[in-house]
Design a protein around this motif. Structure first.
Motif, PDB file in Angstrom:
ATOM      1  N   MET A 252      34.373  30.382  79.521  1.00 26.54           N
ATOM      2  CA  MET A 252      34.029  30.621  80.928  1.00 26.54           C
ATOM      3  C   MET A 252      33.302  31.950  81.110  1.00 26.54           C
ATOM      4  N   ILE A 253      33.725  32.989  80.402  1.00 28.06           N
ATOM      5  CA  ILE A 253      33.061  34.286  80.617  1.00 28.06           C
ATOM      6  C   ILE A 253      31.684  34.335  79.944  1.00 28.06           C
ATOM      7  N   GLN A 254      31.412  33.417  79.028  1.00 26.48           N
ATOM      8  CA  GLN A 254      30.070  33.382  78.438  1.00 26.48           C
ATOM      9  C   GLN A 254      29.138  32.472  79.243  1.00 26.48           C
ATOM     10  N   GLY A 255      29.672  31.869  80.295  1.00 34.12           N
ATOM     11  CA  GLY A 255      28.818  31.055  81.162  1.00 34.12           C
ATOM     12  C   GLY A 255      29.282  29.614  81.311  1.00 34.12           C
ATOM     13  N   GLY A 256      30.360  29.224  80.644  1.00 36.30           N
ATOM     14  CA  GLY A 256      30.920  27.884  80.856  1.00 36.30           C
ATOM     15  C   GLY A 256      30.813  26.977  79.641  1.00 36.30           C
ATOM     16  N   MET A 257      31.394  25.792  79.787  1.00 33.46           N
ATOM     17  CA  MET A 257      31.442  24.826  78.685  1.00 33.46           C
ATOM     18  C   MET A 257      30.047  24.356  78.269  1.00 33.46           C
ATOM     19  N   GLY A 258      29.086  24.482  79.161  1.00 35.21           N
ATOM     20  CA  GLY A 258      27.730  24.042  78.850  1.00 35.21           C
ATOM     21  C   GLY A 258      27.087  24.795  77.699  1.00 35.21           C
ATOM     22  N   ILE A 259      27.625  25.956  77.370  1.00 39.70           N
ATOM     23  CA  ILE A 259      26.995  26.790  76.351  1.00 39.70           C
ATOM     24  C   ILE A 259      27.943  27.086  75.168  1.00 39.70           C
ATOM     25  N   ALA A 260      29.192  26.605  75.253  1.00 39.26           N
ATOM     26  CA  ALA A 260      30.213  27.014  74.275  1.00 39.26           C
ATOM     27  C   ALA A 260      30.246  26.110  73.038  1.00 39.26           C
ATOM     28  N   ALA A 261      30.011  26.711  71.880  1.00 39.88           N
ATOM     29  CA  ALA A 261      30.002  25.945  70.624  1.00 39.88           C
ATOM     30  C   ALA A 261      31.060  26.476  69.671  1.00 39.88           C
ATOM     31  N   GLY A 262      31.452  25.641  68.740  1.00 37.41           N
ATOM     32  CA  GLY A 262      32.448  26.080  67.764  1.00 37.41           C
ATOM     33  C   GLY A 262      32.251  25.420  66.410  1.00 37.41           C
ATOM     34  N   GLY A 263      32.795  26.072  65.394  1.00 41.25           N
ATOM     35  CA  GLY A 263      32.742  25.516  64.050  1.00 41.25           C
ATOM     36  C   GLY A 263      34.147  25.383  63.495  1.00 41.25           C
ATOM     37  N   ASN A 264      34.414  24.241  62.858  1.00 39.46           N
ATOM     38  CA  ASN A 264      35.675  24.043  62.127  1.00 39.46           C
ATOM     39  C   ASN A 264      35.314  24.205  60.668  1.00 39.46           C
ATOM     40  N   ILE A 265      35.753  25.320  60.082  1.00 40.19           N
ATOM     41  CA  ILE A 265      35.164  25.707  58.812  1.00 40.19           C
ATOM     42  C   ILE A 265      36.133  25.670  57.642  1.00 40.19           C
ATOM     43  N   ASN A 266      35.692  25.016  56.585  1.00 35.73           N
ATOM     44  CA  ASN A 266      36.342  25.151  55.287  1.00 35.73           C
ATOM     45  C   ASN A 266      35.323  25.861  54.404  1.00 35.73           C
ATOM     46  N   PRO A 267      35.525  27.136  54.133  1.00 37.23           N
ATOM     47  CA  PRO A 267      34.500  27.905  53.416  1.00 37.23           C
ATOM     48  C   PRO A 267      34.185  27.321  52.035  1.00 37.23           C
ATOM     49  N   GLN A 268      35.109  26.544  51.485  1.00 39.99           N
ATOM     50  CA  GLN A 268      34.859  25.945  50.170  1.00 39.99           C
ATOM     51  C   GLN A 268      34.565  24.448  50.259  1.00 39.99           C
ATOM     52  N   GLY A 269      34.500  23.906  51.485  1.00 37.05           N
ATOM     53  CA  GLY A 269      34.371  22.453  51.595  1.00 37.05           C
ATOM     54  C   GLY A 269      33.403  22.019  52.683  1.00 37.05           C
ATOM     55  N   VAL A 270      33.746  20.900  53.331  1.00 34.16           N
ATOM     56  CA  VAL A 270      32.878  20.344  54.372  1.00 34.16           C
ATOM     57  C   VAL A 270      33.326  20.867  55.740  1.00 34.16           C
ATOM     58  N   SER A 271      32.403  21.493  56.443  1.00 33.33           N
ATOM     59  CA  SER A 271      32.713  22.049  57.764  1.00 33.33           C
ATOM     60  C   SER A 271      32.150  21.156  58.861  1.00 33.33           C
ATOM     61  N   MET A 272      32.663  21.368  60.080  1.00 32.61           N
ATOM     62  CA  MET A 272      32.285  20.493  61.199  1.00 32.61           C
ATOM     63  C   MET A 272      31.970  21.335  62.432  1.00 32.61           C
ATOM     64  N   PHE A 273      30.872  20.993  63.093  1.00 29.24           N
ATOM     65  CA  PHE A 273      30.402  21.811  64.213  1.00 29.24           C
ATOM     66  C   PHE A 273      30.344  20.969  65.478  1.00 29.24           C
ATOM     67  N   GLU A 274      30.757  21.570  66.598  1.00 32.96           N
ATOM     68  CA  GLU A 274      30.878  20.784  67.830  1.00 32.96           C
ATOM     69  C   GLU A 274      30.702  21.647  69.069  1.00 32.96           C
ATOM     70  N   PRO A 275      30.142  21.028  70.137  1.00 34.13           N
ATOM     71  CA  PRO A 275      30.230  21.692  71.438  1.00 34.13           C
ATOM     72  C   PRO A 275      31.684  21.559  71.868  1.00 34.13           C
ATOM     73  N   ILE A 276      32.283  22.574  72.521  1.00 40.17           N
ATOM     74  CA  ILE A 276      33.728  22.452  72.754  1.00 40.17           C
ATOM     75  C   ILE A 276      34.086  21.836  74.109  1.00 40.17           C
ATOM     76  N   GLY A 277      33.070  21.422  74.866  1.00 39.33           N
ATOM     77  CA  GLY A 277      33.315  20.971  76.236  1.00 39.33           C
ATOM     78  C   GLY A 277      34.002  19.623  76.426  1.00 39.33           C
ATOM     79  N   GLY A 278      34.092  18.812  75.405  1.00 37.15           N
ATOM     80  CA  GLY A 278      34.729  17.508  75.585  1.00 37.15           C
ATOM     81  C   GLY A 278      33.751  16.430  76.030  1.00 37.15           C
ATOM     82  N   SER A 279      34.301  15.243  76.355  1.00 32.13           N
ATOM     83  CA  SER A 279      33.452  14.067  76.562  1.00 32.13           C
ATOM     84  C   SER A 279      32.923  13.938  77.993  1.00 32.13           C
ATOM     85  N   ALA A 280      33.429  14.742  78.919  1.00 34.91           N
ATOM     86  CA  ALA A 280      32.939  14.781  80.317  1.00 34.91           C
ATOM     87  C   ALA A 280      32.620  13.398  80.887  1.00 34.91           C
ATOM     88  N   PRO A 281      33.613  12.484  80.965  1.00 35.38           N
ATOM     89  CA  PRO A 281      33.344  11.102  81.385  1.00 35.38           C
ATOM     90  C   PRO A 281      32.578  10.997  82.703  1.00 35.38           C
TER      91      PRO A 281
END
Ligand code: IPM
Ligand code: MN
Length: 349
Positions: A252-281
């Motif tokens: 929220m302080i960076q401007g909201g879910m529209g801009i918020a990204a995250g990484g799920n990281i395994n430094p030795q394996g396969v990592s996964m990257f996602e916007p964190i806002g959810g599916s917004a039905p």
């Protein structure tokens, strides 16, 4: 050549992932790398038609990729918990993505809900432990359904799990090279087992990083500082549950879910990257959702794969679009459609 497993998922996931892939293609052409992406249909739709979430053989298949690019998981017709644990948490745990990395960066002060904060004031990173704590799913009911019912939910913290997370945070802080300050965010005054271990490990590991200034803040106070003095933070390291909570406030302080990204990281394996806002039905299929979080996640993915120039260029393009083009970061208020925003980023690139 990078092999990317793409999981668009539910709701607005496919719309934002489409824009992310568009930007990735442009970056690949410009910076001379190749991407081969394969689509996977994990999500609520597949669960509703086939009853499947994510099977062990799916995990084995995903292990063959350079990275995973995820849209959103969550469907209004599926009971909460099934897709989250069956897909998202299963991916994180099976692929041992033990770090959840969440940069909190304000690109345009006009979109910040805090008064008098500049882009320089909000620029920090949360390193969230992503494999243990309250997310471990340990606990039990006693006398379920009776007046004397007890529900126990355990926070499970291993010394090894905590230490690898702390080490990642120290290394990350050093590499980031901004203020070289690492804050441990915990609750040592109440949760005297878990945070005793975290605090001891933090102090011991810190001895190996004399160039990093260390600091401690209770989690409740951390939320206060996020609003009052976000400029105090450089890198924050915390456990799974606290990290989940403070990073939504961070978004929220960076401007909201529209801009918020995250990484799920395994430094030795396969990592996964996602916007964190959810599916917004409620915005699904309308072409109004902000794709920048997904585009930023794509940038983080390229950074993680070692394409640092492309990653920086994607981020700079996002900054330009956010500063000079968009009216708002919110869905339906950007002044552009989802795909137009993707095009704007591609144009700058
Ligand atoms: C997140 C989400 C997930 C979490 C949910 C969807 C399981 O809120 O990535 O922060 O709690 O980790
Ligand atoms: Mn969350």
């Amino acid at each position: 050549m990078y092999k990317i497993a793409v999981i668009p998922g539910d709701g607005t996931g496919p719309e934002v992932i489409r824009e992310g892939l568009k930007v990735l293609d442009a970056a690949a052409k410009k910076y001379g790398f190749a991407l081969e992406s394969k689509l996977f249909d994990f999500g609520g739709g597949r669960y509703l038609t086939r009853g499947e979430v994510l099977e062990d053989n799916d995990i084995e298949e995903l292990r063959k990729y350079s990275a995973i690019y995820l849209g959103a998981i969550g469907h209004p017709e599926v009971k909460p918990g099934i897709l989250e644990t069956g897909i998202l948490l299963k991916l994180r745990f099976s692929l041992d993505q033990y770090i959840n990395l969440r940069p909190i960066k304000l690109y345009n002060p006009a979109f910040c809900p805090l008064k008098d904060k500049s882009a320089q004031d909000i620029d920090f990173v949360v390193v969230r432990e992503n494999s243990e704590g309250l997310y471990k799913g340990m606990g039990e009911f006693r006398d379920k359904g009776t007046k004397d019912e007890v529900a126990i939910q355990i926070s499970y913290n291993t010394r090894k799990g905590v230490e690898r997370c702390l080490r990642y945070a120290f290394e990350y802080c050093r590499k980031r090279g901004r203020r070289k300050k690492l804050t441990l965010c915990g609750k040592t005054n109440v949760l005297t087992y878990a945070w005793d271990l975290w605090e001891r490990a933090f102090k011991e590991v810190s001895l190996e990083y004399p160039d990093i200034t260390t600091d401690y803040a209770h989690v409740d106070a951390t939320t206060m500082w996020f609003v009052k003095n976000p400029e105090w933070f450089d890198v924050i390291v915390t456990d799974n549950m606290f990290g989940d909570i403070i990073t939504d406030l961070g978004a929220m302080i960076q401007g909201g879910m529209g801009i918020a990204a995250g990484g799920n990281i395994n430094p030795q394996g396969v990592s996964m990257f996602e916007p964190i806002g959810g599916s917004a039905p409620k915005y699904t299929g309308q072409g109004v959702i902000n794709p920048l979080a997904a585009i930023c996640a794509a940038g983080m993915m390229m950074d993680n794969l070692g394409e640092t120039k492309a990653a920086r260029a994607i981020e700079e393009a996002v900054v330009k679009v956010v500063t000079h083009k968009l009216k708002s970061l919110g869905a339906g208020k950007m002044g552009y459609t989802t795909s137009e925003v993707g095009d704007l980023v591609v144009d700058v690139l």
